[in-house]
Design an enzyme around this catalytic site. Structure first.
Site, PDB file in Angstrom:
ATOM      1  N   ASN A   1      40.152  31.726  42.201  1.00 42.82           N
ATOM      2  CA  ASN A   1      40.305  32.964  42.956  1.00 42.82           C
ATOM      3  C   ASN A   1      41.692  32.981  43.590  1.00 42.82           C
ATOM      4  OD1 ASN A   1      40.134  31.739  45.714  1.00 42.82           O
ATOM      5  ND2 ASN A   1      38.115  31.139  44.941  1.00 42.82           N
ATOM      6  N   ARG A   2      42.026  34.070  44.265  1.00 40.16           N
ATOM      7  CA  ARG A   2      43.409  34.267  44.715  1.00 40.16           C
ATOM      8  C   ARG A   2      43.741  33.602  46.043  1.00 40.16           C
ATOM      9  NH1 ARG A   2      43.271  40.310  44.701  1.00 40.16           N
ATOM     10  NH2 ARG A   2      44.563  39.935  46.526  1.00 40.16           N
TER      11      ARG A   2
END
Ligand code: CTP
Length: 213
Positions: A18-19
């Site tokens: 994920n970011r």
């Protein structure tokens, strides 16, 4: 303190991620050290090295690695601040070697990961304090964070708008298990370092009360 994303392997070369940048978690750990707390930073796979002052900085890749680290570290600490963006799902099976294209459509079966925050909260002693994070769209931030706070049985939750995920700023606030809400002195987006220092200043008296019973 936990920070950063997890990488959940798909095959020998790919992973689900994920970011999360880990910046807010690192900033909170910095603020904790600055306020005299002996701090351990459990840090996920981010593309930069942690600052040299982090002598106690075990690294993790997968949710399962972080789970093992928490099993050994959590009993030795008074407070857990769980900023890590732990994957909610992981591939049910890790493919040996490299998944080939073979001209067709590939599908990956996912399974839920264990909720490390809820697990750590249910294993805590009367002296230990647990802070979680809720990353939610701004329009339902407070309601979702309150639900998460009670569902996970934790002491406090940082409500963090989805919109500031990999930014250098945050427009968040803190909710406590007794229903109180605490906001930073300045409204709107503020630098993550400033937010981190405010958060630790706000948590310190609560931790003192918990530690002295
Ligand atoms: N978290 C965790 N273990 C997981 C997933 C999340 O410990 N497997 C922790 C995160 O570190 C964060 C908090 O739970 O402190 C909230 O994470 P979030 O992904 O927003 O919530 P979920 O538990 O995934 O709930 P939902 O699926 O409703 O969003």
């Amino acid at each position: 303190m936990t920070a950063g994303p997890t990488h959940e392997p798909i095959d020998a070369v790919r992973y689900l991620a994920n970011r999360s940048s880990g910046r807010l978690g690192e900033a909170i750990a910095e603020a904790a050290v600055g306020q005299g707390f002996e701090t351990t930073l459990l840090l996920g796979p981010i593309p930069r090295e942690p600052a040299p002052r982090w002598r106690r900085c075990p690294r993790f890749e997968r949710c399962e690695d972080l789970r093992r680290l928490l099993a050994s570290e959590w009993p030795r600490h008074d407070c857990l601040i769980m900023a890590a963006a732990v994957a909610d799902f992981r591939p049910r099976q890790v493919q040996a070697g490299k998944l080939r294209r073979d001209g067709g459509v590939a599908s990956i079966e996912l399974e839920s990961t264990p909720d490390l925050l809820a697990e750590s909260a249910s294993a805590r002693t009367a002296r230990q304090f647990v802070v979680g994070f809720a990353l939610e769209p701004r329009e339902r931030l407070e309601a979702s964070a309150r639900t998460k706070l009670s569902r996970k049985g934790i002491d406090a939750i940082v409500a963090n708008p989805l919109e500031t995920m990999d930014s250098t700023c945050i427009d968040g606030f803190l909710l406590l298990a007794d229903g109180r809400r605490r906001d930073p002195p300045r409204s709107g987006e503020i630098d993550k370092g400033e937010f981190a220092r405010w958060l630790m200043e706000t948590l310190t008296p609560l931790l003192e009360v918990r530690a002295t019973g």
